[in-house]
Design a protein around this motif. Structure first.
Motif, PDB file in Angstrom:
ATOM      1  N   GLY A  94      16.681   9.496  57.089  1.00  0.00           N
ATOM      2  CA  GLY A  94      16.830   8.575  57.923  1.00  0.00           C
ATOM      3  C   GLY A  94      17.102   7.139  57.722  1.00  0.00           C
ATOM      4  O   GLY A  94      16.890   6.401  58.349  1.00  0.00           O
ATOM      5  N   SER A  95      17.588   7.030  56.507  1.00  0.00           N
ATOM      6  CA  SER A  95      18.343   5.977  55.866  1.00  0.00           C
ATOM      7  C   SER A  95      19.113   6.307  54.833  1.00  0.00           C
ATOM      8  O   SER A  95      19.012   7.428  53.919  1.00  0.00           O
ATOM      9  N   THR A  96      20.047   5.327  54.631  1.00  0.00           N
ATOM     10  CA  THR A  96      20.985   5.500  53.098  1.00  0.00           C
ATOM     11  C   THR A  96      20.580   4.415  52.120  1.00  0.00           C
ATOM     12  O   THR A  96      21.384   4.468  51.078  1.00  0.00           O
ATOM     13  N   ARG A  97      19.282   3.830  52.226  1.00  0.00           N
ATOM     14  CA  ARG A  97      18.921   2.995  51.502  1.00  0.00           C
ATOM     15  C   ARG A  97      18.690   3.250  49.884  1.00  0.00           C
ATOM     16  O   ARG A  97      19.245   2.730  49.095  1.00  0.00           O
ATOM     17  N   ASP A  98      18.670   4.607  49.570  1.00  0.00           N
ATOM     18  CA  ASP A  98      18.565   5.179  48.263  1.00  0.00           C
ATOM     19  C   ASP A  98      19.851   5.656  47.797  1.00  0.00           C
ATOM     20  O   ASP A  98      20.027   6.283  46.664  1.00  0.00           O
ATOM     21  N   HIS A  99      21.038   5.620  48.624  1.00  0.00           N
ATOM     22  CA  HIS A  99      22.259   6.209  48.285  1.00  0.00           C
ATOM     23  C   HIS A  99      23.272   5.180  48.591  1.00  0.00           C
ATOM     24  O   HIS A  99      24.533   5.802  48.676  1.00  0.00           O
TER      25      HIS A  99
ATOM     26  N   LEU B   2      25.874  11.982  54.776  1.00  0.00           N
ATOM     27  CA  LEU B   2      25.295  12.210  55.976  1.00  0.00           C
ATOM     28  C   LEU B   2      24.135  13.318  56.162  1.00  0.00           C
ATOM     29  O   LEU B   2      23.036  13.142  56.763  1.00  0.00           O
ATOM     30  N   LYS B   3      23.997  14.204  54.988  1.00  0.00           N
ATOM     31  CA  LYS B   3      23.018  14.979  55.088  1.00  0.00           C
ATOM     32  C   LYS B   3      21.575  14.148  54.535  1.00  0.00           C
ATOM     33  O   LYS B   3      20.572  14.140  54.824  1.00  0.00           O
ATOM     34  N   ALA B   4      22.071  13.130  53.580  1.00  0.00           N
ATOM     35  CA  ALA B   4      20.892  12.130  53.416  1.00  0.00           C
ATOM     36  C   ALA B   4      20.411  11.265  54.242  1.00  0.00           C
ATOM     37  O   ALA B   4      19.162  11.100  54.510  1.00  0.00           O
ATOM     38  N   LEU B   5      21.122  10.932  55.011  1.00  0.00           N
ATOM     39  CA  LEU B   5      20.853   9.928  56.246  1.00  0.00           C
ATOM     40  C   LEU B   5      20.044  10.816  57.278  1.00  0.00           C
ATOM     41  O   LEU B   5      19.057  10.414  57.941  1.00  0.00           O
ATOM     42  N   LYS B   6      20.417  12.201  57.332  1.00  0.00           N
ATOM     43  CA  LYS B   6      19.798  12.897  58.502  1.00  0.00           C
ATOM     44  C   LYS B   6      18.409  13.538  57.784  1.00  0.00           C
ATOM     45  O   LYS B   6      17.499  13.407  58.695  1.00  0.00           O
TER      46      LYS B   6
END
Length: 304
Positions: free
Chosen positions: A263-268, A256-260
């Protein structure tokens, strides 16, 4: 104190409940566990006690202990986490008091979750894994004798294979309270909670008899030991009450921190299950086949 019968009523101290799960007459047997609190002390003395055991040991928990000697029991807090325990090969699970309070209410374990709510959570967990014995934390059972009786009956009806039942005043005097078991007839095992050293763990194993339970809490004061080590000290049920809760909370926070931030989870994506993997976890293919089979039966009946 018996976890499944009210001692004030002088009922039998252990019962076997029969439910129809997948096979008619399948027995889901009960095991009771008791614990009692005393004031915390850095130099706590473990009181010698004798764990009461029934003459018969015809329960799923007893059979597991007799087969494996030491059984690792992780906590689950909902149906999905229970299913994951089963899929990873664990033989038993438990529902701690803290995990459902956190997952259902987003609140700490301060007595906010009532016994009927715990029974309802136990029902959904046990329904997800009908062949895995689940031990539920009944806390104090509702304090008085009638509430304890109701709590135990509700947990049996929910499908629980056993419960932890505390004998202590509420609110709890300290989150680090050392627990000394109250061992009346009917308690199948004893739990001394929050030993603070290897020496205390060893002393508990030496000065108690019967089945022994040990809590392994990540970040707690009790030394983290392996099942083989705890077995050598005389422990039989090795409960991890918060492992799944801590792991899932940490994983969700990370993604969720990465998404925030990005703006995307593409790299996770490596942090998450894929669509196909998650469907496999839920046995989607089996459910589709079952639905098709039932539909064919109905279609055949309509034609005839």
């Amino acid at each position: 104190m018996s976890a499944f019968m009210d001692p004030a009523m002088h009922f039998p101290v252990k019962t076997t409940a029969t439910f129809s799960v997948s096979k008619p007459g399948l027995k889901l047997d009960q095991i009771g566990l008791a614990k009692k609190a005393i004031a915390p002390s850095k130099s706590s003395t473990v009181v010698p006690t004798i764990a009461s055991r029934m003459e018969t040991s015809d329960t799923r928990i007893h059979h597991l202990i007799e087969k494996e000697v030491a059984v690792v029991v992780p906590s689950c807090f909902d149906a999905l986490s229970a299913a994951l325990l089963e899929k990873t090969g664990f033989k038993a699970g438990c529902i701690s008091g803290y995990a459902p309070s956190a997952s259902l209410l987003a609140k700490p374990d301060l007595g906010l979750l009532m016994p009927p709510e715990m029974a309802e959570r136990a029902r959904s967990v046990c329904s997800a894994v009908p062949f895995m014995p689940i031990i539920a934390d009944a806390e104090s059972g509702g304090e008085n004798a009638l509430n304890i009786q109701r709590t135990i009956k509700d947990l049996i009806a929910a499908g629980a294979a056993g419960c932890f039942l505390e004998d202590q005043a509420w609110p709890k005097p300290s989150v680090c309270t050392l627990m000394i078991p109250r061992l009346q007839a009917g308690a199948d095992a004893s739990l001394v909670e929050t030993p603070r050293s290897l020496e205390e763990l060893i002393e508990i194993g030496e000065k108690t008899t019967g089945y022994r339970v040990c809590y392994m809490v990540e970040g707690g004061v009790t030394p983290m030991l392996t099942p083989e080590e705890l077995k050598s000290y005389g422990y039989h049920l090795i409960v991890h009450p918060l492992t799944t809760l801590y792991a899932s909370a940490h994983a969700m926070l990370d993604v969720l921190k990465a998404l925030k931030d990005e703006g995307s989870t593409r790299d996770h994506l490596d942090r998450m299950a894929t669509f196909e993997e998650f469907n496999q976890l839920l046995s989607l293919g089996s459910w589709i086949k079952l639905e098709a089979w039932i539909s064919n039966l109905r279609y055949g009946a309509c034609k005839s």
